[in-house]
Design a protein around this motif. Sequence first.
Motif, PDB file in Angstrom:
ATOM      1  N   ARG A   3       0.830  -1.208   0.000  1.00 36.99           N
ATOM      2  CA  ARG A   3       0.000   0.000   0.000  1.00 36.99           C
ATOM      3  C   ARG A   3       0.858   1.249   0.000  1.00 36.99           C
ATOM      4  O   ARG A   3       0.370   2.354   0.183  1.00 36.99           O
ATOM      5  N   THR A  17       1.330   1.921   9.743  1.00 30.09           N
ATOM      6  CA  THR A  17       0.319   1.210   8.970  1.00 30.09           C
ATOM      7  C   THR A  17       0.656  -0.273   8.832  1.00 30.09           C
ATOM      8  O   THR A  17      -0.232  -1.129   8.928  1.00 30.09           O
ATOM      9  N   THR A  18       1.932  -0.587   8.620  1.00 32.19           N
ATOM     10  CA  THR A  18       2.316  -1.988   8.444  1.00 32.19           C
ATOM     11  C   THR A  18       2.197  -2.759   9.753  1.00 32.19           C
ATOM     12  O   THR A  18       1.706  -3.894   9.775  1.00 32.19           O
ATOM     13  N   ARG A  20       0.236  -2.079  12.262  1.00 30.89           N
ATOM     14  CA  ARG A  20      -1.181  -2.257  12.589  1.00 30.89           C
ATOM     15  C   ARG A  20      -1.775  -3.419  11.809  1.00 30.89           C
ATOM     16  O   ARG A  20      -2.564  -4.207  12.352  1.00 30.89           O
ATOM     17  N   ASP A  21      -1.377  -3.525  10.556  1.00 33.07           N
ATOM     18  CA  ASP A  21      -1.877  -4.633   9.739  1.00 33.07           C
ATOM     19  C   ASP A  21      -1.385  -5.971  10.284  1.00 33.07           C
ATOM     20  O   ASP A  21      -2.154  -6.932  10.381  1.00 33.07           O
ATOM     21  N   SER A  24      -3.069  -6.937  13.684  1.00 29.25           N
ATOM     22  CA  SER A  24      -4.483  -7.318  13.608  1.00 29.25           C
ATOM     23  C   SER A  24      -4.662  -8.824  13.504  1.00 29.25           C
ATOM     24  O   SER A  24      -5.718  -9.354  13.880  1.00 29.25           O
ATOM     25  N   GLU A 150       8.168  -1.534   3.894  1.00 24.04           N
ATOM     26  CA  GLU A 150       7.073  -2.424   4.278  1.00 24.04           C
ATOM     27  C   GLU A 150       7.524  -3.882   4.201  1.00 24.04           C
ATOM     28  O   GLU A 150       7.237  -4.686   5.101  1.00 24.04           O
ATOM     29  N   ARG A 154       7.647  -6.662   7.323  1.00 24.02           N
ATOM     30  CA  ARG A 154       6.957  -7.952   7.229  1.00 24.02           C
ATOM     31  C   ARG A 154       7.951  -9.109   7.345  1.00 24.02           C
ATOM     32  O   ARG A 154       7.652 -10.133   7.969  1.00 24.02           O
TER      33      ARG A 154
END
Length: 316
Positions: A3, A17-18, A20-21, A24, A150, A154
């Motif tokens: 993204r 953002t990463t 949080r993803d 989750s 990102e 990951r």
Amino acid sequence: MSRHTAAGLANLEVLDTTLRDLASSDPAIRVLTADSRISGRLGPFAREFPDRLVELGIAEQNLVGVAAGLASCGMKPFVISPACFLTARALEQIKVDVGYSGTAVRLVGISAGISYGALGASHHSIADYAALRAIPGIPVVAPADNCEAEAAIRLAAATDGPLYIRLGKRALACVHGPTSEPVAIEHATRLRTGDDIGIIATGETVGIALEAAEALALGGVEATVVSMPMVRPLDTATLFGVARRVGGLIVAEEHSVHGGLGEACAAALMTEGIPVRFRALGIPDEPIVNGPQLDVLAHYGIGPEQLAALARELLV
């Protein structure tokens, strides 16, 4: 799917953002910071996961020790702190609690290199590659853009071991261009291909290398540009492939010329016995000047025009 293919997101936004993803779907994710300004910039994560962000204050040694303890209990801690303090002030804790112990602490050094250029040498982080490359078991990653950042985050979450991610401060253009596919950072990426000169860069110098390649092309010199996000372990297959193809090779980095990517590439090439005209471009062995980041880089020849001039000189 990435993204972060567009420019404009700074490192903490990509982190937020990463993470949080990831959080989750992974209850083991924890975020630890050592500066309230950092935790404040991670506000969306804190609001969504208030029990998973811990602000320890300006105490980097304690930060790493607490993270190692959490990792030993099955958590997946991400330690976020300015690179200059994380990799210098807490180096012993990184060495003993993380590296030697093989503890799965994800170290994220932000505002690295000379991002804090005007604040002086105390805030420069130009020895972090050298320090952490000398400690067994810690991969060193320097993303060139939001896509690679990102991917690095990951990768860290999926790796059952320590890892150091080095991020700058300013928002970066995406050197990979628009893509709907995840960027793989385990290996280097050839962003441009040419037979005259090779430029291998890491982190924020990748964008500079691409600009230099465009300037060289205007004069009929075609460059291969490689983004090498993994400073350690080194992608020697790509390095050797480029070195065998071009008439000269330059390695550019926002780091001291001692102990960084340039020295790693030179040692690998010599060990392999590959003859190539070679230059390592980085911060020289002298007291560093202060000022805006791009101005300081240009002062030391790490700018598009200077890099293009070095390439032409190397081919004479």
